[in-house]
Design an enzyme around this catalytic site. Structure first.
Site, PDB file in Angstrom:
ATOM      1  N   HIS A  33      -6.126  -7.349  -0.570  1.00 24.86           N
ATOM      2  CA  HIS A  33      -6.312  -5.925  -0.852  1.00 24.86           C
ATOM      3  C   HIS A  33      -5.534  -5.522  -2.103  1.00 24.86           C
ATOM      4  O   HIS A  33      -4.481  -6.095  -2.389  1.00 24.86           O
ATOM      5  CB  HIS A  33      -5.822  -5.079   0.333  1.00 24.86           C
ATOM      6  CG  HIS A  33      -6.511  -5.409   1.623  1.00 24.86           C
ATOM      7  ND1 HIS A  33      -5.944  -6.233   2.571  1.00 24.86           N
ATOM      8  CD2 HIS A  33      -7.723  -5.050   2.093  1.00 24.86           C
ATOM      9  CE1 HIS A  33      -6.782  -6.353   3.594  1.00 24.86           C
ATOM     10  NE2 HIS A  33      -7.876  -5.657   3.330  1.00 24.86           N
TER      11      HIS A  33
ATOM     12  N   ASP B 228      -4.092 -12.796   3.465  1.00 25.49           N
ATOM     13  CA  ASP B 228      -5.360 -12.370   4.053  1.00 25.49           C
ATOM     14  C   ASP B 228      -6.559 -12.749   3.185  1.00 25.49           C
ATOM     15  O   ASP B 228      -7.698 -12.443   3.538  1.00 25.49           O
ATOM     16  CB  ASP B 228      -5.369 -10.872   4.394  1.00 25.49           C
ATOM     17  CG  ASP B 228      -4.731 -10.010   3.331  1.00 25.49           C
ATOM     18  OD1 ASP B 228      -4.439 -10.529   2.239  1.00 25.49           O
ATOM     19  OD2 ASP B 228      -4.529  -8.809   3.588  1.00 25.49           O
TER      20      ASP B 228
ATOM     21  N   HIS C  52       0.821  -1.220   0.000  1.00 26.39           N
ATOM     22  CA  HIS C  52       0.000   0.000   0.000  1.00 26.39           C
ATOM     23  C   HIS C  52       0.857   1.272   0.000  1.00 26.39           C
ATOM     24  O   HIS C  52       0.336   2.366  -0.211  1.00 26.39           O
ATOM     25  CB  HIS C  52      -0.924   0.036   1.226  1.00 26.39           C
ATOM     26  CG  HIS C  52      -1.980  -1.031   1.220  1.00 26.39           C
ATOM     27  ND1 HIS C  52      -2.862  -1.189   0.174  1.00 26.39           N
ATOM     28  CD2 HIS C  52      -2.293  -1.993   2.122  1.00 26.39           C
ATOM     29  CE1 HIS C  52      -3.675  -2.212   0.441  1.00 26.39           C
ATOM     30  NE2 HIS C  52      -3.346  -2.718   1.615  1.00 26.39           N
TER      31      HIS C  52
ATOM     32  N   ASP D 281      -2.428 -10.708  -2.284  1.00 27.10           N
ATOM     33  CA  ASP D 281      -3.001 -10.163  -1.046  1.00 27.10           C
ATOM     34  C   ASP D 281      -4.458  -9.791  -1.346  1.00 27.10           C
ATOM     35  O   ASP D 281      -4.778  -9.382  -2.456  1.00 27.10           O
ATOM     36  CB  ASP D 281      -2.211  -8.915  -0.636  1.00 27.10           C
ATOM     37  CG  ASP D 281      -2.631  -8.342   0.708  1.00 27.10           C
ATOM     38  OD1 ASP D 281      -1.894  -8.527   1.683  1.00 27.10           O
ATOM     39  OD2 ASP D 281      -3.705  -7.700   0.773  1.00 27.10           O
TER      40      ASP D 281
HETATM   41 ZN   LIG Z   1      -4.000  -7.142   2.656  1.00 24.28          ZN
HETATM   42 ZN   LIG Z   2      -3.664  -7.977  -4.364  1.00 18.34          ZN
END
Ligand SMILES: [Zn+2]
Ligand SMILES: [Zn+2]
Ligand SMILES: [Zn+2]
Length: 592
Positions: free
Chosen positions: A349, A438, A311, A347
């Site tokens: 996210h 995750d 991120h 991931d």
């Molecule tokens: Zn994540």
């Molecule tokens: Zn990803």
């Protein structure tokens, strides 16, 4: 361990004490010094227990100096930013109950409320039950000592004879091991365990040092590390290397935190005095793994690092991430001679930071699979239409799931029909996996359903792509049992163990199929090899879409599953959580 007894009405005081206690335990427990003393860690100065003592001495500063001190690095989250704050809020209704206790004054002396946070999933548990309501982990299980091999439902029984034998064997194997072009390297340094949230909130932060402890304990118990994998020595990344990825201002912001007891970049992205060092070590380990693998001194590698990175953008720390480890590794591979680098980010996210860093760079292909839900899932970026820009269109491939609960079949289907065809056409000479776990079954934030077998299958599919020149970097993942079993499965594939049974025909979910078709339609403009398979898939699966629709409709008339649950408290949890999230108008971390 991890439990506390709170007299009603004294929560704040109790929590302050707990945070200190937790720091101390985190630094001195678990025998990490003994287990990894040969990793080349050259921690200067104080011993583990000494650092714990310092923290205890400093707690007086928290109240007095915090506001002034965090000013230089605290960046106020923009209005409307989606954060992970919701998970901190899950415990709120308990707190409210506990503070509103005036009516209960007469019985206060006799009532003790036991509140403890699950070591495995961090969820709050009330009462004197010994097993987590949400994940079933015993509150004193041996997961930090034995990893996921520890029994989830019983108390840690201490060292068994078998275990001693295994540890001796591991040491023996380890002493004989030296790096060769057939070995798997692991990047780890115990100083990364010192990065932790100082302020005790209503809920422990999910990005916690126990994540690395549980993975390390699992690898040790399995005899993989120490054992069959080769440790690379740790190095802090230099400012010059970081400047190839991040703005100078961002790098200085992170450096500043090492003089501050507790600070925040966003409400969910914390730093303490050790965070900047941990972030430099994480990035340094990733860079060195990349160049070591690319130059052929080792075959492949796994970066067991934190804080995570995907991120972190050019000029911003967010989403628990300080420096972008995968981006630093990609550029290190290119500095060592790689021409084209593939980054696959599984991931749950979207890696908005990695995308921002490379979306104008044709030599790095970024492919991310993530929950998106029309932008309602954190961080909100990563729609299928974001494809790269300024002549680098197609160098960014987003596979945005439209719902939670996504499992092995959808991931493998997307790998077969998007990731592998595009990656093959791109023909990278180095591959990085941004491996958050995750999306794993049991993760409290991701709420998806990928199993360790699914992760090893995906690793295997990428493994063959670049002659095995593969670096796996840990990103998120917050259920200790899920992340350590998944990481172990991935490392076994890196060591040359196949992923098991042959793949049959993979049947995706209807929603998964729709996402894959949507992405193919967009990306076939840049990756011509997708064109023919898109038409084929459409005709092959068109009928399937319709039958699934009818099945779904029939299922909806069934009574909801939670009517069958006997436990009223579980129902209460869910209802309150739903109302709570709804009233705040924020995206739910538990939606599915
Ligand atoms: Zn994540
Ligand atoms: Zn990803
Ligand atoms: Zn739990």
């Amino acid at each position: 361990m991890g439990s506390e007894t709170i007299k009603t009405g004294r929560l704040a005081n109790g929590e302050t004490q707990k945070s200190v206690h937790k720091e101390k335990r985190g630094l001195s427990s678990n025998g990490m010094n003994g287990k990894h003393e040969n990793l080349g860690s050259n921690r200067a100065g104080t011993s583990s227990s000494g650092e714990g003592y310092d923290l205890m001495m400093n707690t007086g500063d928290v109240d007095g100096n915090l506001d002034g001190d965090i000013e230089p690095v605290f960046k106020k989250a923009r209005q409307g930013d989606l954060t992970f704050q919701d998970i901190h809020d899950n415990g709120d209704f308990f707190d409210e109950d506990e503070e509103d206790d005036s009516d209960w004054e007469p019985v206060q002396k006799h009532v003790e409320l036991i509140k403890w946070f699950c070591v495995n999933c961090t969820m709050v548990n009330l009462g004197d039950g010994a097993v987590c309501d949400l994940c079933g982990e015993h509150k004193d299980s041996g997961i930090l000592r034995l990893g996921y091999f520890a029994s989830p439902s019983s108390q840690d029984a201490g060292c068994s004879e078998v275990e001693f034998e295994m540890k001796g064997k591991n040491k023996e194997m380890h002493s004989q091991l030296s790096a060769s072009n057939s070995s798997t390297a692991i990047g780890f340094d115990e100083r990364m365990l010192l990065h932790s949230e100082v302020q005790m909130k209503s809920h422990p932060h999910p990005e916690r040092s126990d994540r690395l402890r549980a993975i390390a304990a699992s690898l040790a118990t399995a005899g993989l590390f120490p054992g069959r994998c080769y440790p690379i020595s740790a190095r802090e990344i230099t400012r010059e290397e970081l400047q190839m990825v991040h703005s100078l201002e961002h790098i200085q912001d992170v450096e500043l935190t090492s003089h501050i007891f507790s600070s925040y970049f966003t409400p969910d992205t914390y730093a303490n005095e050790h965070s900047a060092c941990a972030a430099r070590l994480a990035a340094g380990l990733c860079a060195d793994l990349a160049s070591t693998i690319f130059s052929g001194r080792v075959k492949n590698g796994f970066a067991m690092v934190r804080p995570p990175g995907h991120h972190a953008g050019v000029r911003e720390a967010m989403g628990f991430c300080l420096h972008n480890n995968a981006a630093v590794a990609a550029l290190a591979a290119q500095a060592a001679g790689a021409k084209k680098v593939l980054i696959v980010d599984w991931d749950v996210h979207h890696g908005n930071g990695t995308q921002e860093i490379f979306d104008q760079n044709k030599s790095v292909l970024y492919i991310s699979l993530h929950r998106h839900e029309g932008g309602k899932f954190y961080p909100g970026t990563g729609s299928a239409n974001e494809v790269g820009r300024n002549g680098a269109e197609g160098s960014c491939v987003n596979i945005p799931w439209s719902r939670g609960g996504v499992g092995d079949n959808d991931y493998i289907f997307a790998f077969q029909n998007l990731v592998l065809p595009i990656a093959t056409e791109f023909a990278p000479d180095f591959t990085i996996i941004s491996a958050g776990f995750d999306a794993a079954r049991g993760d409290p934030l991701g709420c998806c359903d990928v199993t360790p077998a699914g992760y090893s299958r995906m690793t295997d599919m990428l493994y063959t792509l670049t002659g095995g020149k593969l670096l796996v970097i840990l990103e998120g993942g917050y259920n200790l049992r899920s992340i350590s079993s998944s990481a172990t499965s991935v490392i076994k594939v890196l060591l040359g163990e196949g992923p098991g049974s042959e793949l049959g025909n993979i049947a995706p979910s209807r929603a998964g199929l729709q996402t894959v078709l949507e992405v193919m339609k967009i990306q076939m403009n840049f990756w011509p090899s997708l064109g023919s398979s898109y038409a084929k898939l459409q005709s092959q699966w068109g009928a399937y879409c319709n039958t699934r629709k009818q099945i779904k409709k029939r299922q909806r008339t069934e009574p909801p599953i939670w009517w069958k649950w006997g436990r009223k408290r579980l129902l209460y949890h869910i209802l309150v959580r739903r109302l709570h999230v709804k009233s705040k108008g924020k995206p739910s971390l538990h939606s599915s």
